[in-house]
Design an enzyme around this catalytic site. Structure first.
Site, short mmCIF file in Angstrom:
data_model
loop_
_atom_site.label_atom_id
_atom_site.label_comp_id
_atom_site.label_asym_id
_atom_site.label_seq_id
_atom_site.Cartn_x
_atom_site.Cartn_y
_atom_site.Cartn_z
N SER A 141 -21.29 31.02 102.25
CA SER A 141 -20.63 29.94 102.97
C SER A 141 -19.26 29.75 102.33
O SER A 141 -19.02 30.20 101.20
CB SER A 141 -21.45 28.65 102.83
N TYR A 154 -26.93 22.58 98.27
CA TYR A 154 -26.40 23.66 99.11
C TYR A 154 -25.26 24.39 98.40
O TYR A 154 -25.23 25.63 98.38
CB TYR A 154 -25.93 23.06 100.43
N LYS A 158 -25.32 28.26 97.27
CA LYS A 158 -24.37 29.22 97.83
C LYS A 158 -23.48 29.82 96.75
O LYS A 158 -23.10 31.00 96.84
CB LYS A 158 -23.52 28.54 98.91
#
Length: 259
Positions: A141, A154, A158
């Site tokens: 991402s 998150y 990532k």
């Protein structure tokens, strides 16, 4: 076609970006294992591939369960003879300020994104290494490079995927296996749609402001990245012919992150 003869395993492929990657691979001649924890979604994608004349199989897979990952990957190899490409795409999103983030939910996000990438890789490379060929593709991402409020789990996952993929570029090199990361900006998937009201409530702003300021404020044109954009990059990485491109992250974000 770019992927004729290629056997690909794509996780989280029953919907969203994973579905689009599976369809794009099949359109380029690949045989696709559509892996998802929701088998009904996976079967629907398989039916879509087969209606277009392609070959696919549905695999129920919880990427945080090592036994399930191993069994699913081995079933694909047993049916199609080999595995050429892996796309670790399965993921979820949970947002909270750190002080309110339940550790169980933090671990769930990390286990699915980062742990799932590890388990899928471990299962796939045992089939790739003896053939001295393979492409490992990870779904990172922009948050593999940047941070945003409320997304501690998150962002940590990532960032971890980026580091893990670079390790695999080094470990896989002597076996002819490449490793790269796709880093999309915001793609308007159901996962992102669910974030909009959550972030509006947590940040005390309108949903329109979440979209225009938080999600798209850093882009050059105020546009969402599309699923087709991401799938096209996945096809490119799967079909690239040498280790000239390994250990890299390709950012697909309308200029949100450059570099």
């Amino acid at each position: 076609m770019k992927l004729t003869g290629n056997v690909a395993v794509v996780t989280g492929a029953g919907s969203g970006i994973g579905r689009q990657i599976a369809l794009a691979f099949a359109a380029e001649g690949a045989t696709v294992a559509v892996a998802d924890i929701a088998i009904e979604g996976a079967e629907a994608v398989v039916a879509e591939v087969e209606r277009s004349g392609g070959t696919a199989m549905a695999v129920r897979m919880d990427v945080s369960d090592e036994a399930a990952v191993n069994a699913g990957v081995d079933a694909v190899a047993a049916r199609f003879g080999h595995i050429d490409t892996m796309v670790a795409n399965a993921g979820i999103q949970i947002v909270h300020p750190v002080e309110e983030f339940p550790y169980e939910e933090f671990r769930k996000v990390v286990d699915i994104h980062l742990g799932g990438s590890f388990l899928l890789t471990k299962a796939c490379v045992k089939h790739m290494y003896p053939r001295r060929s393979g492409s490992l593709i990870y779904m990172g991402s922009v948050h593999s490079h940047l941070a945003s409020p409320l997304k501690s789990a998150y962002v940590a996952a990532k960032h971890g995927i980026l580091g893990f993929a670079r390790v695999m570029a080094k470990e896989g090199a002597k076996h002819g296996v490449r490793s790269n990361v796709i880093c999309p900006g915001f793609v308007r998937t159901p996962l992102v749609e669910r974030q909009i009201p959550q972030q509006a409530a947590d940040l005390g702003i309108s949903e329109e402001e979440v979209v225009s300021r938080v999600m798209l404020g850093g882009t050059v044109d105020g546009e969402f990245t599309t699923m087709d954009d991401v799938a096209s990059v996945a096809v490119f990485l799967a079909s690239f012919g040498s280790a000239a491109l390994t250990g890299q992250s390709l950012t697909v974000s309308h200029g949100w992150h450059m570099g």
